[in-house]
Design a protein around this motif. Structure first.
Motif, PDB file in Angstrom:
ATOM      1  N   ASP A   1      -4.430  83.985   1.398  1.00 16.49           N
ATOM      2  CA  ASP A   1      -5.150  84.189   0.125  1.00 16.49           C
ATOM      3  C   ASP A   1      -5.275  83.008  -0.836  1.00 16.49           C
ATOM      4  O   ASP A   1      -5.706  82.774  -1.799  1.00 16.49           O
ATOM      5  CB  ASP A   1      -4.307  85.236  -0.749  1.00 16.49           C
ATOM      6  N   ARG A   2      -4.475  81.784  -0.334  1.00 21.40           N
ATOM      7  CA  ARG A   2      -4.485  80.572  -1.004  1.00 21.40           C
ATOM      8  C   ARG A   2      -5.896  80.123  -1.369  1.00 21.40           C
ATOM      9  O   ARG A   2      -5.941  79.468  -2.510  1.00 21.40           O
ATOM     10  CB  ARG A   2      -3.459  79.753  -0.492  1.00 21.40           C
ATOM     11  N   GLU A   3      -6.515  79.795  -0.413  1.00 23.02           N
ATOM     12  CA  GLU A   3      -7.728  79.343  -0.445  1.00 23.02           C
ATOM     13  C   GLU A   3      -8.688  80.077  -1.359  1.00 23.02           C
ATOM     14  O   GLU A   3      -9.297  79.336  -2.183  1.00 23.02           O
ATOM     15  CB  GLU A   3      -8.592  79.252   1.062  1.00 23.02           C
ATOM     16  N   GLU A   4      -8.718  81.247  -1.351  1.00 20.86           N
ATOM     17  CA  GLU A   4      -9.463  82.275  -2.171  1.00 20.86           C
ATOM     18  C   GLU A   4      -9.115  81.878  -3.601  1.00 20.86           C
ATOM     19  O   GLU A   4     -10.072  81.998  -4.702  1.00 20.86           O
ATOM     20  CB  GLU A   4      -9.252  83.696  -1.998  1.00 20.86           C
ATOM     21  N   PHE A   5      -7.870  81.534  -4.075  1.00 21.27           N
ATOM     22  CA  PHE A   5      -7.443  81.567  -5.381  1.00 21.27           C
ATOM     23  C   PHE A   5      -7.284  79.756  -5.845  1.00 21.27           C
ATOM     24  O   PHE A   5      -6.585  79.802  -6.552  1.00 21.27           O
ATOM     25  CB  PHE A   5      -6.140  82.193  -5.707  1.00 21.27           C
ATOM     26  N   ASP A   6      -7.870  79.205  -4.890  1.00 24.77           N
ATOM     27  CA  ASP A   6      -7.865  77.729  -5.065  1.00 24.77           C
ATOM     28  C   ASP A   6      -6.381  77.172  -5.287  1.00 24.77           C
ATOM     29  O   ASP A   6      -5.893  76.099  -6.292  1.00 24.77           O
ATOM     30  CB  ASP A   6      -8.688  77.282  -6.411  1.00 24.77           C
ATOM     31  N   LEU A   7      -5.381  77.609  -4.449  1.00 29.20           N
ATOM     32  CA  LEU A   7      -4.169  77.169  -4.489  1.00 29.20           C
ATOM     33  C   LEU A   7      -3.880  76.333  -3.355  1.00 29.20           C
ATOM     34  O   LEU A   7      -4.676  76.488  -2.141  1.00 29.20           O
ATOM     35  CB  LEU A   7      -3.140  78.339  -4.412  1.00 29.20           C
ATOM     36  N   PRO A   8      -3.020  75.332  -3.242  1.00 31.74           N
ATOM     37  CA  PRO A   8      -2.620  74.484  -1.832  1.00 31.74           C
ATOM     38  C   PRO A   8      -1.955  75.528  -0.986  1.00 31.74           C
ATOM     39  O   PRO A   8      -1.279  76.392  -1.075  1.00 31.74           O
ATOM     40  CB  PRO A   8      -1.591  73.300  -2.603  1.00 31.74           C
ATOM     41  N   SER A   9      -2.326  75.090   0.238  1.00 28.99           N
ATOM     42  CA  SER A   9      -1.996  75.731   1.462  1.00 28.99           C
ATOM     43  C   SER A   9      -0.506  75.322   1.813  1.00 28.99           C
ATOM     44  O   SER A   9       0.179  74.420   1.268  1.00 28.99           O
ATOM     45  CB  SER A   9      -2.689  75.437   2.784  1.00 28.99           C
TER      46      SER A   9
ATOM     47  N   VAL B   1      -1.754  83.487 -14.275  1.00 34.16           N
ATOM     48  CA  VAL B   1      -1.022  83.847 -13.347  1.00 34.16           C
ATOM     49  C   VAL B   1      -1.065  82.820 -12.107  1.00 34.16           C
ATOM     50  O   VAL B   1      -0.159  82.055 -11.777  1.00 34.16           O
ATOM     51  CB  VAL B   1      -0.947  85.073 -12.752  1.00 34.16           C
ATOM     52  N   ARG B   2      -2.324  82.414 -12.055  1.00 32.70           N
ATOM     53  CA  ARG B   2      -2.833  81.472 -10.875  1.00 32.70           C
ATOM     54  C   ARG B   2      -2.415  80.128 -11.375  1.00 32.70           C
ATOM     55  O   ARG B   2      -1.634  79.197 -10.751  1.00 32.70           O
ATOM     56  CB  ARG B   2      -4.245  81.701 -10.884  1.00 32.70           C
ATOM     57  N   LYS B   3      -2.681  79.907 -12.740  1.00 38.87           N
ATOM     58  CA  LYS B   3      -2.225  78.471 -13.432  1.00 38.87           C
ATOM     59  C   LYS B   3      -0.649  78.300 -13.099  1.00 38.87           C
ATOM     60  O   LYS B   3      -0.027  77.443 -12.965  1.00 38.87           O
ATOM     61  CB  LYS B   3      -2.639  78.258 -14.572  1.00 38.87           C
ATOM     62  N   THR B   4       0.167  79.291 -13.512  1.00 43.68           N
ATOM     63  CA  THR B   4       1.615  79.314 -13.546  1.00 43.68           C
ATOM     64  C   THR B   4       2.010  79.112 -12.093  1.00 43.68           C
ATOM     65  O   THR B   4       2.983  78.198 -11.870  1.00 43.68           O
ATOM     66  CB  THR B   4       2.262  80.654 -13.994  1.00 43.68           C
ATOM     67  N   ILE B   5       1.502  79.610 -11.026  1.00 42.13           N
ATOM     68  CA  ILE B   5       1.670  79.644  -9.830  1.00 42.13           C
ATOM     69  C   ILE B   5       1.581  78.403  -9.259  1.00 42.13           C
ATOM     70  O   ILE B   5       2.254  77.328  -8.578  1.00 42.13           O
ATOM     71  CB  ILE B   5       1.011  80.561  -8.516  1.00 42.13           C
ATOM     72  N   ALA B   6       0.568  77.549  -9.773  1.00 40.05           N
ATOM     73  CA  ALA B   6      -0.009  76.377  -9.242  1.00 40.05           C
ATOM     74  C   ALA B   6       0.951  75.092  -9.932  1.00 40.05           C
ATOM     75  O   ALA B   6       1.253  74.144  -9.305  1.00 40.05           O
ATOM     76  CB  ALA B   6      -1.492  76.042  -9.639  1.00 40.05           C
ATOM     77  N   GLU B   7       1.246  75.250 -11.361  1.00 38.99           N
ATOM     78  CA  GLU B   7       1.983  74.231 -12.055  1.00 38.99           C
ATOM     79  C   GLU B   7       3.567  74.433 -12.078  1.00 38.99           C
ATOM     80  O   GLU B   7       4.140  73.303 -12.210  1.00 38.99           O
ATOM     81  CB  GLU B   7       1.639  74.286 -13.460  1.00 38.99           C
ATOM     82  N   ASP B   8       3.899  75.598 -11.661  1.00 40.22           N
ATOM     83  CA  ASP B   8       5.612  75.929 -11.904  1.00 40.22           C
ATOM     84  C   ASP B   8       6.261  75.415 -10.566  1.00 40.22           C
ATOM     85  O   ASP B   8       6.480  76.308  -9.821  1.00 40.22           O
ATOM     86  CB  ASP B   8       6.108  77.053 -12.414  1.00 40.22           C
ATOM     87  N   THR B   9       6.453  74.211 -10.164  1.00 39.46           N
ATOM     88  CA  THR B   9       7.050  73.766  -9.094  1.00 39.46           C
ATOM     89  C   THR B   9       8.690  73.979  -9.175  1.00 39.46           C
ATOM     90  O   THR B   9       9.119  74.264  -7.898  1.00 39.46           O
ATOM     91  CB  THR B   9       6.764  72.263  -8.637  1.00 39.46           C
ATOM     92  N   GLU B  10       9.127  74.263 -10.361  1.00 43.39           N
ATOM     93  CA  GLU B  10      10.634  74.321 -10.345  1.00 43.39           C
ATOM     94  C   GLU B  10      10.959  75.523  -9.601  1.00 43.39           C
ATOM     95  O   GLU B  10      11.926  75.708  -8.986  1.00 43.39           O
ATOM     96  CB  GLU B  10      10.814  74.302 -11.829  1.00 43.39           C
ATOM     97  N   HIS B  11      10.085  76.793  -9.852  1.00 41.77           N
ATOM     98  CA  HIS B  11      10.561  78.073  -9.411  1.00 41.77           C
ATOM     99  C   HIS B  11       9.988  78.370  -8.068  1.00 41.77           C
ATOM    100  O   HIS B  11      10.316  79.440  -7.370  1.00 41.77           O
ATOM    101  CB  HIS B  11      10.174  79.102 -10.612  1.00 41.77           C
ATOM    102  N   GLY B  12       9.130  77.685  -7.611  1.00 43.91           N
ATOM    103  CA  GLY B  12       8.487  77.827  -6.476  1.00 43.91           C
ATOM    104  C   GLY B  12       7.726  79.263  -6.061  1.00 43.91           C
ATOM    105  O   GLY B  12       7.956  79.830  -5.135  1.00 43.91           O
ATOM    106  N   TYR B  13       6.969  79.336  -7.140  1.00 44.89           N
ATOM    107  CA  TYR B  13       6.151  80.719  -7.089  1.00 44.89           C
ATOM    108  C   TYR B  13       5.038  80.916  -5.934  1.00 44.89           C
ATOM    109  O   TYR B  13       4.364  81.919  -5.464  1.00 44.89           O
ATOM    110  CB  TYR B  13       5.538  81.264  -8.248  1.00 44.89           C
ATOM    111  N   LEU B  14       4.488  79.612  -5.368  1.00 46.68           N
ATOM    112  CA  LEU B  14       3.484  79.540  -4.456  1.00 46.68           C
ATOM    113  C   LEU B  14       3.811  80.280  -3.205  1.00 46.68           C
ATOM    114  O   LEU B  14       2.895  80.822  -2.618  1.00 46.68           O
ATOM    115  CB  LEU B  14       3.158  78.002  -4.105  1.00 46.68           C
TER     116      LEU B  14
END
Length: 110
Positions: free
Chosen positions: A102-110, A82-95
């Motif tokens: 919560d983004r820092e905890e899951f190593d996702l961009p702010s 799920v984390r990988k999908t959120i980070a890589e799928d820019t088309e759907h904007g799941y971030l």
């Protein structure tokens, strides 16, 4: 690759606290979750071995994230897929489904 004859559906199974992907009516996989009032933690994704190699995990996670969005919830992406999908799928904007706090905890961009 998914056979075009397959009927694929992603639906919430509230009794089991999981979102399931069904192929021709049979459960082919699921994402476990823990639901709180405003946030849902997606904790584990699993596809039955009989259905592997057909791209169902990606469809399942995307369907789960779309359900989260339609319910107006935030997501805690505990599951690595799920984390990988959120980070890589820019088309759907799941971030935007992940709270800034919560983004820092899951190593996702702010």
């Amino acid at each position: 690759m998914t056979d075009v004859q397959d009927n694929i559906d992603v639906q919430d199974n509230e009794q089991k606290s999981r979102i399931e992907i069904l192929v021709d009516g049979a459960v082919a996989g699921f994402v476990d979750y823990e639901l709180e009032p405003e946030v849902i933690s997606l904790t584990h994704t699993e596809i039955d071995g009989a259905y592997s190699g057909r791209g169902l995990a990606k469809k399942l996670v995307a369907g789960a994230l779309e359900q989260v969005r339609s319910r107006g919830l935030s997501v805690r992406p505990v599951c690595p897929l799920v984390r990988k999908t959120i980070a890589e799928d820019t088309e759907h904007g799941y971030l935007d489904l992940v709270r800034l706090t919560d983004r820092e905890e899951f190593d996702l961009p702010s």
